[in-house]
Write a protein that holds these residues in place. Structure first.
Motif, PDB file in Angstrom:
ATOM      1  N   ALA A 139      13.143  38.978  11.697  1.00  0.00           N
ATOM      2  CA  ALA A 139      13.680  40.290  12.048  1.00  0.00           C
ATOM      3  C   ALA A 139      12.772  40.940  13.082  1.00  0.00           C
ATOM      4  O   ALA A 139      11.556  40.725  13.073  1.00  0.00           O
ATOM      5  N   CYS A 140      13.382  41.735  13.976  1.00  0.00           N
ATOM      6  CA  CYS A 140      12.592  42.428  14.997  1.00  0.00           C
ATOM      7  C   CYS A 140      13.306  43.698  15.437  1.00  0.00           C
ATOM      8  O   CYS A 140      14.509  43.853  15.236  1.00  0.00           O
ATOM      9  N   ALA A 141      12.536  44.594  16.017  1.00  0.00           N
ATOM     10  CA  ALA A 141      13.078  45.825  16.601  1.00  0.00           C
ATOM     11  C   ALA A 141      12.092  46.321  17.651  1.00  0.00           C
ATOM     12  O   ALA A 141      10.882  46.097  17.536  1.00  0.00           O
ATOM     13  N   GLN A 192      15.823  49.837  20.260  1.00  0.00           N
ATOM     14  CA  GLN A 192      16.739  48.829  20.776  1.00  0.00           C
ATOM     15  C   GLN A 192      16.432  47.479  20.158  1.00  0.00           C
ATOM     16  O   GLN A 192      15.377  47.282  19.560  1.00  0.00           O
ATOM     17  N   SER A 193      17.380  46.597  20.292  1.00  0.00           N
ATOM     18  CA  SER A 193      17.228  45.204  19.850  1.00  0.00           C
ATOM     19  C   SER A 193      16.782  45.071  18.405  1.00  0.00           C
ATOM     20  O   SER A 193      15.837  44.358  18.091  1.00  0.00           O
ATOM     21  N   LEU A 201      19.407  55.813  19.463  1.00  0.00           N
ATOM     22  CA  LEU A 201      19.747  54.397  19.566  1.00  0.00           C
ATOM     23  C   LEU A 201      21.217  54.254  19.867  1.00  0.00           C
ATOM     24  O   LEU A 201      22.001  55.171  19.682  1.00  0.00           O
ATOM     25  N   GLN A 202      21.562  53.099  20.368  1.00  0.00           N
ATOM     26  CA  GLN A 202      22.949  52.728  20.612  1.00  0.00           C
ATOM     27  C   GLN A 202      23.292  51.710  19.542  1.00  0.00           C
ATOM     28  O   GLN A 202      22.494  50.815  19.258  1.00  0.00           O
ATOM     29  N   THR A 203      24.460  51.838  18.926  1.00  0.00           N
ATOM     30  CA  THR A 203      24.799  50.938  17.836  1.00  0.00           C
ATOM     31  C   THR A 203      26.130  50.240  18.069  1.00  0.00           C
ATOM     32  O   THR A 203      26.934  50.663  18.893  1.00  0.00           O
ATOM     33  N   THR A 204      26.301  49.186  17.320  1.00  0.00           N
ATOM     34  CA  THR A 204      27.578  48.490  17.248  1.00  0.00           C
ATOM     35  C   THR A 204      28.210  48.859  15.913  1.00  0.00           C
ATOM     36  O   THR A 204      27.532  49.408  15.035  1.00  0.00           O
ATOM     37  N   PRO A 205      29.467  48.563  15.719  1.00  0.00           N
ATOM     38  CA  PRO A 205      30.081  48.857  14.415  1.00  0.00           C
ATOM     39  C   PRO A 205      29.337  48.200  13.247  1.00  0.00           C
ATOM     40  O   PRO A 205      29.258  48.770  12.161  1.00  0.00           O
TER      41      PRO A 205
END
Length: 170
Positions: free
Chosen positions: A84-86, A108-109, A143-147
Motif C-alpha cells: 500500500a502507498c499514498a 494522491q496515488s 484529494l480527487q477520488t474515484t467512486p
C-alpha cells in the motif's frame, strides 16, 4: 466497487518511503496509471513507459528531500513487499478562509494491492499523511477520488467541494 475497511492488521506499519521502495511504488501505481480507464491512465505502451521513467526520476529526487514538500508513505507485508502507498504534497496558495497561511495538503496515488484491500491500510496511510500535514500547518487537505474510494474518504471526513474538476491538456 464498494470499499469497506476494517481495522488494519496488527503488524501493519506505515513508514516513509525510501529509494529502495521505488520499484514497489511503480508496481502499485501501475494499477492506477497503466490498467485504468481514467483521464490520467496511459493510452499506449510508449506513454506507459514514459510515466514510469519520469515517476522513477521524480521519486529519486523527492525521496531524498526529507524536509521537502512531498511525503510518500508505504506499508510492507511480512516479506517486505510494498502492499500500500499514498503520496502527500504540500501546496502553498493565496490565503483564504480555513487556510490563512496558504498551506494546503494534497493527497494522491492512494493504492492498496487488490489482495490487501478492505483491511484498513488506506486509513492507516491517510492517518500518517494527516499527521505530516498537521505538523506543517496545512489548513485543509484535498484529494480527487474515484467512486471506489469515495465511501472511505467520506468516512474520514472529506466532503464534496461543490466544484467540478476541469482538466485541459497543454
Amino acid at each position: 466497487m464498494k470499499v469497506l475497511e476494517t481495522s488494519p492488521p496488527l503488524s501493519a506499519k506505515c513508514v516513509t518511503a525510501g529509494t529502495a521502495d521505488i520499484e514497489g511504488l511503480i508496481r502499485l501505481r501501475k494499477l492506477l496509471l497503466s490498467d485504468g480507464d481514467a483521464h490520467y491512465s496511459a493510452t499506449s505502451s510508449e506513454e506507459d513507459l514514459a510515466w514510469q521513467l519520469h515517476y522513477q526520476k521524480w521519486l529519486l529526487q523527492k525521496l531524498n528531500e526529507p524536509t521537502g514538500n512531498v511525503r510518500v508513505v508505504v506499508i510492507h507485508d511480512e516479506a517486505d513487499n510494498i502492499i500500500a502507498c499514498a503520496t502527500g504534497i504540500l501546496d502553498e496558495r493565496a490565503p483564504m478562509p480555513g487556510i490563512l497561511n496558504g498551506v494546503q495538503g494534497w493527497i494522491q496515488s492512494v493504492v492498496v494491492a487488490p489482495e490487501w484491500r478492505g483491511n484498513g491500510l488506506a486509513s492507516l496511510l491517510l492517518s500518517a499523511l494527516f499527521s505530516w500535514f498537521s505538523a506543517r500547518d496545512a489548513g485543509k487537505v484535498v484529494l480527487q477520488t474515484t467512486p471506489a474510494g469515495d465511501a472511505l474518504y467520506r468516512k474520514l471526513g472529506f466532503k464534496n467541494s461543490g466544484e467540478d474538476l476541469l482538466i485541459k491538456i497543454l
